[in-house]
Scaffold this motif. Structure first.
Motif, short mmCIF file in Angstrom:
data_model
loop_
_atom_site.label_atom_id
_atom_site.label_comp_id
_atom_site.label_asym_id
_atom_site.label_seq_id
_atom_site.Cartn_x
_atom_site.Cartn_y
_atom_site.Cartn_z
N VAL A 54 20.48 2.91 -61.13
CA VAL A 54 21.04 3.65 -59.99
C VAL A 54 22.39 4.24 -60.34
O VAL A 54 22.66 5.42 -60.07
N SER A 55 23.26 3.45 -60.97
CA SER A 55 24.60 3.93 -61.34
C SER A 55 24.51 5.09 -62.33
O SER A 55 25.21 6.10 -62.18
N GLU A 56 23.65 4.96 -63.32
CA GLU A 56 23.53 6.02 -64.32
C GLU A 56 22.96 7.30 -63.72
O GLU A 56 23.41 8.40 -64.04
N VAL A 57 21.95 7.16 -62.87
CA VAL A 57 21.34 8.34 -62.23
C VAL A 57 22.35 9.06 -61.35
O VAL A 57 22.48 10.30 -61.39
N VAL A 58 23.10 8.30 -60.57
CA VAL A 58 24.10 8.91 -59.69
C VAL A 58 25.15 9.65 -60.52
O VAL A 58 25.55 10.77 -60.19
N PHE A 59 25.58 9.03 -61.62
CA PHE A 59 26.61 9.66 -62.45
C PHE A 59 26.09 10.95 -63.07
O PHE A 59 26.78 11.98 -63.05
N VAL A 60 24.88 10.92 -63.64
CA VAL A 60 24.33 12.12 -64.28
C VAL A 60 24.09 13.22 -63.25
O VAL A 60 24.40 14.39 -63.49
#
Length: 283
Positions: free
Chosen positions: A169-175
């Motif tokens: 979730v964190s990586e998807v939101v950041f990208v």
């Protein structure tokens, strides 16, 4: 002849009086300036002394309460952060970009509706362009803080695959936030070029800012210079505050020297870059 002599002596006395008065005023101004300088030196000395004493007592306080800090259940805090912050990060980013795209829609409508003559309308459009362009930058910069905090909290809270969903979730939101940032900046730049066809630059090129500034007029360059100087001074002030906080954290939370070294390097790079450019422009 007596009348002429009296008038001459009177004029001479007047001139002498004015000269003396001028010297007295200069002496008064000099004394006031010296008193002002002395006051400034005293205030500066008091600030330095207060900072030294504050740092000393802060160090004593941290040392005396280090046991209390070690008793805090940091694992529980990290677990709470790992379970909630990625979701909060995603919701805040989503809400922010919804607002940004709404602002962009209104900006585009204002540009289409402009008759090409109303100066008040074009001034309002320019302000809107600045706001729509600045807000995505703020969202991305906040993400640069929240994203590593989320990853760190998940990594320290879950030693197995249970933390993988929050990491994803964190990586998807950041990208996604980075992609949306590029999209909205490209749209805003295109709208700006419609208003000012002489503008040059592509946001996907590394030297975009340099090309953009070369196509800016004198008033825009002055605004860029003033805002850059204000941002530089704000960065220096915040950098010194962060240096003090990192110095305390080095002993209170055993953060090591890396945080304070990083802050110091940022301050050095900012100031050296500023001085080099200033010297270059003076040639």
């Amino acid at each position: 002849q007596m009348c002429i002599r009296d008038r001459t002596s009177s004029s001479t006395r007047t001139i002498i009086h004015r000269v003396k008065r001028g010297y007295e005023m200069k002496d008064n101004e000099k004394n006031l300036r010296q008193q002002s300088n002395i006051r400034i030196y005293i205030i500066f000395a008091v600030i330095i002394l207060a900072s030294l004493l504050g740092g000393f007592f802060m160090g004593k306080l941290v040392g005396a309460n280090k046991g209390t800090l070690n008793e805090i259940d940091w694992d529980r805090i990290r677990r709470l952060v790992a379970d909630t912050l990625p979701i909060v990060y995603g919701l805040l980013t989503l809400a922010a970009f919804v607002v940004i795209f709404v602002m962009y829609g209104r900006l585009r409508h204002a540009i289409v509706s402009w008759d090409g003559e109303n100066e008040d309308e074009i001034a309002d459009i320019e302000r809107r362009i600045t706001n729509v362009s600045a807000l995505p930058c703020v969202v991305v910069l906040v993400g640069l803080v929240l994203f590593p905090v989320c990853i760190y909290a998940v990594d320290r809270s879950y030693s197995n695959s249970k933390g993988m969903p929050m990491t994803i979730v964190s990586e998807v939101v950041f990208v996604v936030s980075m992609i949306l940032y590029c999209v909205i900046e490209k749209l805003v730049i295109d709208e700006e070029k419609k208003l000012n066809p002489e503008k040059k630059g592509n946001i996907f090129v590394i030297n975009f800012r340099r090309d953009w500034e070369k196509s800016s007029d004198e008033a825009e360059l002055i605004a860029i210079a003033k805002s850059s100087k204000k941002g530089f001074m704000a960065g220096i002030k915040v950098g010194f505050v962060m240096w003090m906080l990192m110095f305390v954290s080095m002993f209170a939370f055993d953060t090591g020297v890396m945080p304070i070294v990083a802050v110091g390097l940022v301050l050095i790079v900012m100031y050296v870059a500023y001085c080099r450019e200033f010297v270059r422009l003076q040639k």
